[in-house]
Write a protein that holds these residues in place. Sequence first.
Motif, PDB file in Angstrom:
ATOM      1  N   ASN A   1       1.267   7.024  -6.618  1.00 19.81           N
ATOM      2  CA  ASN A   1       0.227   8.000  -6.917  1.00 19.81           C
ATOM      3  C   ASN A   1       0.761   9.415  -6.764  1.00 19.81           C
ATOM      4  O   ASN A   1       0.479  10.296  -7.585  1.00 19.81           O
TER       5      ASN A   1
ATOM      6  N   ALA B   1      -5.539   1.591   0.118  1.00 18.11           N
ATOM      7  CA  ALA B   1      -4.546   1.220  -0.887  1.00 18.11           C
ATOM      8  C   ALA B   1      -4.266  -0.273  -0.856  1.00 18.11           C
ATOM      9  O   ALA B   1      -4.004  -0.885  -1.892  1.00 18.11           O
TER      10      ALA B   1
ATOM     11  N   TYR C   1       2.040   2.031  -3.399  1.00 14.66           N
ATOM     12  CA  TYR C   1       0.963   2.529  -4.252  1.00 14.66           C
ATOM     13  C   TYR C   1       0.716   4.013  -3.985  1.00 14.66           C
ATOM     14  O   TYR C   1       0.559   4.811  -4.928  1.00 14.66           O
ATOM     15  N   LEU C   2       0.665   4.405  -2.702  1.00 14.44           N
ATOM     16  CA  LEU C   2       0.452   5.806  -2.374  1.00 14.44           C
ATOM     17  C   LEU C   2       1.616   6.667  -2.890  1.00 14.44           C
ATOM     18  O   LEU C   2       1.407   7.776  -3.401  1.00 14.44           O
TER      19      LEU C   2
ATOM     20  N   PRO D   1       0.807  -1.221   0.000  1.00 13.81           N
ATOM     21  CA  PRO D   1       0.000   0.000   0.000  1.00 13.81           C
ATOM     22  C   PRO D   1       0.839   1.269   0.000  1.00 13.81           C
ATOM     23  O   PRO D   1       0.495   2.246  -0.665  1.00 13.81           O
TER      24      PRO D   1
ATOM     25  N   ILE E   1      -8.193   7.281  -0.495  1.00 17.12           N
ATOM     26  CA  ILE E   1      -6.929   7.506  -1.210  1.00 17.12           C
ATOM     27  C   ILE E   1      -6.805   8.966  -1.621  1.00 17.12           C
ATOM     28  O   ILE E   1      -5.737   9.578  -1.509  1.00 17.12           O
TER      29      ILE E   1
ATOM     30  N   THR F   1      -7.299   5.938  -9.424  1.00 18.18           N
ATOM     31  CA  THR F   1      -7.574   4.616  -8.857  1.00 18.18           C
ATOM     32  C   THR F   1      -8.742   3.951  -9.570  1.00 18.18           C
ATOM     33  O   THR F   1      -8.714   2.749  -9.855  1.00 18.18           O
TER      34      THR F   1
END
Length: 562
Positions: free
Chosen positions: A24, A318, A20-21, A17, A139, A104
């Motif tokens: 982003n 996430a 992923y953040l 996670p 998110i 997302t």
Amino acid sequence: MRSLPEADPGVPDLRSPLRYLWWNARRQAVPLLAGIAYATLWWLVQALMPAVLGKGIEAVTAKNTGSLLTWSAALLALGLLQAFTGIMRHRMAVFNWLAAAYRTVQLTSRQAARLGATLPKRLSTGEVVSVGNSDIAHIGSSMDILLRGVGSIVAIVAVTVILISTSLPLGLLVLFGVPLMAVAVGPLLRPLHDRQRRQRELSGELSTRAADIVAGLRVLRGIGGEQVFAARYRDESQRVRHAGVRVARVESVLEGAQIVLPGLLIAIVTGIGASFAVAGDIPTGQLVAFYLYAVFLIGPMRTLTEAADKLTKGHVAAGRVIRILSIDPDITGGTGTSEGGVLRDSYSGVTLQPGTLTAVATSVPGDATAIADRLGRYAEGDVTFGPAELRTLPLDQVRSRILVADNDARLFNGRLRDELDVRGAATDAQIREALDAACATDIVEALPDGLDAQVAEAGREFSGGQQQRLRLARALLTDPEVLILVEPTSAVDAHTEARIAERLAKARSGRTTLVCTTSPLVLDRAEHVIYVENGRVLAEGTHRQLLDGTPAYAATVTRGED
């Protein structure tokens, strides 16, 4: 109708996670940095106001009109700058929220299209729906809070420097007090994370239950099972509610800490500052400035606590997104090429000659579906397409050249014309020809707006037979190199079935077509019929030849009737 091409999700190998953040954030680095700059300036302007106000009070005390006007003008300029930076900070916050949230949505939608039939095997419907319902908001909020969070840290550092330069004890008090308060809320984050994850899992299960009940509501009413499933849904709903209450308990403590801890710091700073003012160590203006600094610190410190909460929720969300993005499709393609030709399933022995209308009848309905899945590359199998093995061809090429249309295909919400002409390239004449071949012209004529009529979700305004005929028209309009139809006339009456059988042969004349069916009306129109028993070809020929020479075939298609 399973004909979507494989979509590249455009996502690197994100297996955690946090990654992923971070990914982003990198994808929207420019607006994120711009937002952080505006938020930092917004906080710094507010941090300077107490000092300017303190100087103004000192000017009043000293009865210095020129100095008072100067500091008043400075305060007005800071107010205008605060208004401008506040507006821009909010605009960038909304932009970054939307960018992270809808990126997302795009990723999960592309991944769902890429996975195809693999997704429902690995995850429940509710799990996927919950990503769009709640996870995208968390998110987006995690990106939004970065702006104010980073700015609040800079503001706290700036205030600490000002206080240290003015009064070393007060500056050190703030310098050590803020980290201690951050540490104090740390023990709340782990239970909050765990409880939020549990609530998220239960919410996904509840969404799945709701989708199942809605989809099968007619059946439930028919068998009298409404109350049973309503009770089950009620029990699961209560479990979600209890999980939400457990989350709220931790969040309420966290919210209370946002007020209590900064309030304690304000009280301590103000008390010590007042004692300094009474002792004559600092002027009255600086005492007012210290009090305002203490009040100002409530905002940055509350923001840091809010950041801990939102980043925790974003981390949980996430994790759910990563679970979808980390799934690999069961079926993959290669890099080979093929000019087409004979399509053959080696396991069953079913062979489709180019340009021929072939029918497959099976003693077990599941065998027909299995053959269609292997020929359409929806299941592993030893299948050849001309000289090449089907598994060596790119999957998007297979999907564009071989279309499998079964009764699990759905009609989506939108204009009927767009539902039928999925590629947007057909003329009105071609659409009419496809509707005529599928005996669906009467359906369109009965609609007030014809082809421009709006189709409801899943085409629920149409009967089962009407949906089947519209799906057949859609498959014919796609006009693939190889068309595989699974029981295309199972929901229509005998007269309509006979007309469809006759028109289908004309519509697909000269192109490779396979119809999986046990309908004598359709079988009689096929150029070549294959009978499959126990998953293997038992006999081949025309419909009438098999009726006379293969008793098992005759028993299957006539259902024991003479």
